[in-house]
Write a protein that holds these residues in place. Sequence first.
Motif: not given
Length: 108
Positions: A5-7, A11-15, A43-48
């Motif tokens: 996963s990207s940084r 950060r989003q997860y922690e927030h 998924a929406r951003a095409g990252e999965s």
Amino acid sequence: MPAGSSRKRERQYEHIKEGAEKRGTSEKRAKEIAARTVNKERARAGESRTASRTSLRDPKSASRRGGQRSHSGPGGPTRDQLYEEARKKNIEGRSSMNKQQLSRALGR
């Protein structure tokens, strides 16, 4: 968080997790909410690699929607969410059912 996963997503997860915990949600539930939200955004951003139909079609992002359709509230789950649940439970005739019929078939 999934490996690789990207940084930004970390950060989003922690927030999201911290926000849920501040609202009084248990740590386990906060982690689940954060993971689901971040995975949907990925998924929406095409990252999965895979994405559900509802993740891609939903006009509002999960973070903007803020749990509006999390199986409660005025409208409850969408027809697509009910359909996915019926598909997982292998309910026959689900493709021709409307929202109300799907709700009944699922025992809601």
